[in-house]
Design a protein around this motif. Structure first.
Motif, short mmCIF file in Angstrom:
data_model
loop_
_atom_site.label_atom_id
_atom_site.label_comp_id
_atom_site.label_asym_id
_atom_site.label_seq_id
_atom_site.Cartn_x
_atom_site.Cartn_y
_atom_site.Cartn_z
N ALA A 213 0.82 -1.23 0.00
CA ALA A 213 0.00 0.00 0.00
C ALA A 213 0.84 1.27 0.00
N LEU A 214 2.17 1.14 0.23
CA LEU A 214 3.03 2.33 0.23
C LEU A 214 3.26 2.86 -1.19
N LEU A 260 7.98 2.82 -0.95
CA LEU A 260 8.05 1.38 -0.70
C LEU A 260 9.51 0.90 -0.69
N LEU A 261 10.32 1.42 -1.61
CA LEU A 261 11.72 1.00 -1.69
C LEU A 261 12.50 1.43 -0.45
N GLN A 344 9.46 15.66 12.54
CA GLN A 344 8.42 16.62 12.97
C GLN A 344 8.01 17.56 11.85
N GLN A 345 8.75 17.56 10.74
CA GLN A 345 8.38 18.39 9.58
C GLN A 345 7.42 17.66 8.64
N ASN A 346 6.88 16.55 9.11
CA ASN A 346 6.04 15.67 8.29
C ASN A 346 4.93 16.41 7.56
N GLY A 347 4.25 17.33 8.27
CA GLY A 347 3.10 18.01 7.68
C GLY A 347 3.44 19.03 6.62
N SER A 348 4.71 19.39 6.50
CA SER A 348 5.10 20.44 5.55
C SER A 348 5.31 19.91 4.14
N PHE A 349 5.40 18.60 3.96
CA PHE A 349 5.84 18.05 2.69
C PHE A 349 4.85 17.04 2.11
N PRO A 350 3.63 17.44 1.80
CA PRO A 350 2.74 16.49 1.11
C PRO A 350 3.26 16.21 -0.29
N ARG A 372 7.02 10.20 -0.49
CA ARG A 372 7.49 10.47 0.87
C ARG A 372 7.34 9.22 1.71
N HIS A 373 8.18 9.10 2.72
CA HIS A 373 8.08 7.96 3.63
C HIS A 373 8.67 8.36 4.97
N LEU A 374 7.90 8.15 6.03
CA LEU A 374 8.32 8.50 7.38
C LEU A 374 8.71 7.24 8.13
N ASN A 375 9.93 7.20 8.65
CA ASN A 375 10.34 6.07 9.50
C ASN A 375 11.19 6.61 10.64
N SER A 376 11.86 5.73 11.35
CA SER A 376 12.61 6.16 12.53
C SER A 376 13.78 7.09 12.17
N ASP A 377 14.25 7.05 10.93
CA ASP A 377 15.34 7.93 10.52
C ASP A 377 14.86 9.36 10.30
N GLY A 378 13.61 9.52 9.98
CA GLY A 378 13.06 10.83 9.65
C GLY A 378 12.12 10.73 8.46
#
Length: 468
Positions: A213-214, A260-261, A344-350, A372-378
């Motif tokens: 689904a990613l 996904l990659l 924390q900048q997640n919402g700025s980059f759709p 875009r993909h959010l994980n523990s690295d950022g």
């Protein structure tokens, strides 16, 4: 709404449904017989039900009972080296039953979104199983399976059901949404399945469940050539590398797998080691048949980004007026890059956001967020570079009216002056509207009719311009 009647369903041949009488007892009796005989009897029952005129509730209950039979026979088939042909036929008939149920739902009163999503999902699930078992048998699936799979995805897109969660306890494990399930079997088809060893196709299908689904099917863009192109009206998973995209643009999609990659390399404690090794082995097939237009190279630098059209225009007017965000540059090519930002900048980059990467003594670069993909690295962002010199402009509906920010993307054309693209906020102006354009460094204004956009995202649109 799409013409769902293009779904391949059997004709109704009987008015009275004798097959519904003693259905449970008949299915129970089938279970006591050997695999082939029991499957044959269950298939015969399903075959008749699919060709009987039933009410929506009768058909739904019958299909739910027969889905339980699928679970029973799937456990037995799992012990076989390859699934028997009759089991593949059973999966295809179950898909036909749920497609018939879908048509009844669409022709009735307005259904709830969860009910619609469930029916689409179940039809897609059994189509996916029929496709999977063909690959498991090292046979090319019939085109009708792919045609209907594409159409179910398209209907789900129109009905806004792609990401509605569905609880379905099947094996091999399916993804939990229609989008994930469709892309799960699509990725399997793009994994060179005929080169898998026996038993690896179902294993790969299950390994893809939490990842599929990613991916995203993005609208067709003639300027973007990377990745696979899908024709949602075709009888194949995607267009071949040498196939022209002749279908209407609204029927074409580009498969974007950037997020996904990245997720493939995230920690996944529930993923078995053999699944991880299998995913890594087939991963290169998902990058497309064509050689990349631009070679990527690993990077370990930093960069600054300005986010959003209004902020970009302010920065181009005065570099101190709009703050830049810091990001790590992970890899780059002539056509784009991957950067890593703080989570924390997640919402700025759709996806579809317009960015500016200021140059260190060089021309700034416009870019658009592709994935875009959010994980523990950022927050990982895949950027597509937009060639051209960015310049700030103002737009007005009349010479003295309120001004709106815009960005002019200008590219020299040898012997023809400059080619311009005007970036504006999506939906702010309409095609053909007369606008007054003023370059920030000039006092005079130019009136121009706004031409159709040649590139658009949910946030911004680019309109081609010819300026004297």
């Amino acid at each position: 709404m799409l013409d769902a009647l293009r779904l391949e369903v059997p004709d109704i041949l009987e008015e009275d449904a004798e097959a519904m009488s003693n259905l449970a007892a008949g299915l129970l009796e089938s279970r006591h017989q050997p695999l082939q005989e029991g499957l044959q009897k269950a298939l015969g029952t399903l075959f008749r039900l699919n060709r009987c005129a039933l009410t929506l509730l009768e058909r739904q209950r019958a299909l739910q009972s027969l889905s339980e039979e699928y679970r029973h026979y799937e456990r037995l088939v799992r012990l076989e080296r390859t699934p028997p042909a009759i089991f593949v036929h059973f999966c295809a008939e179950l898909a036909a039953g749920f497609k018939r149920l879908l048509l009844q739902i669409l022709h009735g009163h307005k259904p709830s979104r969860p009910h619609m999503a469930w029916c689409l999902y179940m039809a897609q699930h059994f189509l996916a199983q029929a496709l999977l078992r063909h690959y498991q048998q090292y046979q090319q699936p019939p085109g009708s399976l792919w045609r209907d799979s594409h159409l179910l995805y398209w209907i789900g897109e129109h009905q806004d059901c792609l990401d509605e969660p569905v609880a379905a306890a099947f094996d091999p494990v399916p993804a939990g949404t229609l989008r994930g399930l469709y892309q799960q079997i699509l990725l399997l088809a793009l994994s060179n399945p005929f080169h898998l060893t026996e038993g690896e196709a179902p294993q790969l299908f299950s390994a893809l469940a939490p990842l599929a689904a990613l991916g995203r099917l993005l609208p067709w863009d003639e300027e973007e050539q990377d990745g696979f192109v899908l024709d949602l009206g075709s009888d194949q998973p995607c267009l071949a590398a040498d196939q022209a995209a002749n279908a209407p643009p609204d029927q074409l999609r580009r498969l974007e797998l950037g997020a996904l990659l990245i997720a493939l390399h995230d920690p996944a404690p529930l993923r078995r080691l053999d699944q991880g090794a299998l995913l890594e082995r087939v991963r290169h097939h998902w990058l497309g048949h064509q050689t990349r237009r631009h070679e990527r190279s690993e990077q370990s630098g930093t960069c600054r980004v300005v986010v959003g059209l209004a902020a970009i225009q302010r920065h181009l007017l005065d570099s101190s007026a709009s703050p830049c965000l810091e990001a790590a540059l992970m890899d780059a090519s002539a056509g784009g890059a991957r950067i890593l930002c703080a989570g924390q900048q997640n919402g700025s980059f759709p996806v579809g956001q317009l960015l500016l990467i200021p140059g260190n003594g060089t021309t700034a670069t416009l870019a658009v967020v592709r994935w875009r993909h959010l994980n523990s690295d950022g927050l990982h962002l895949g950027l597509r570079y937009l060639k051209g010199l960015p310049r700030p402009v103002w737009l007005r509906r009349a010479p003295d009216a309120q001004r709106h920010p815009g960005v002019l993307q200008s590219t020299p054309e040898p012997g023809n002056g400059w080619y311009h693209g005007l970036w504006v906020t999506q939906g702010q102006f309409v095609e053909g509207e007369n606008l007054w354009l003023q370059l920030a460094s000039f006092d005079n204004q130019t009136i121009l009719p706004l031409p159709p956009a040649n590139l658009g995202t949910p946030l911004v649109a680019r309109h081609p311009l010819r300026l004297a």
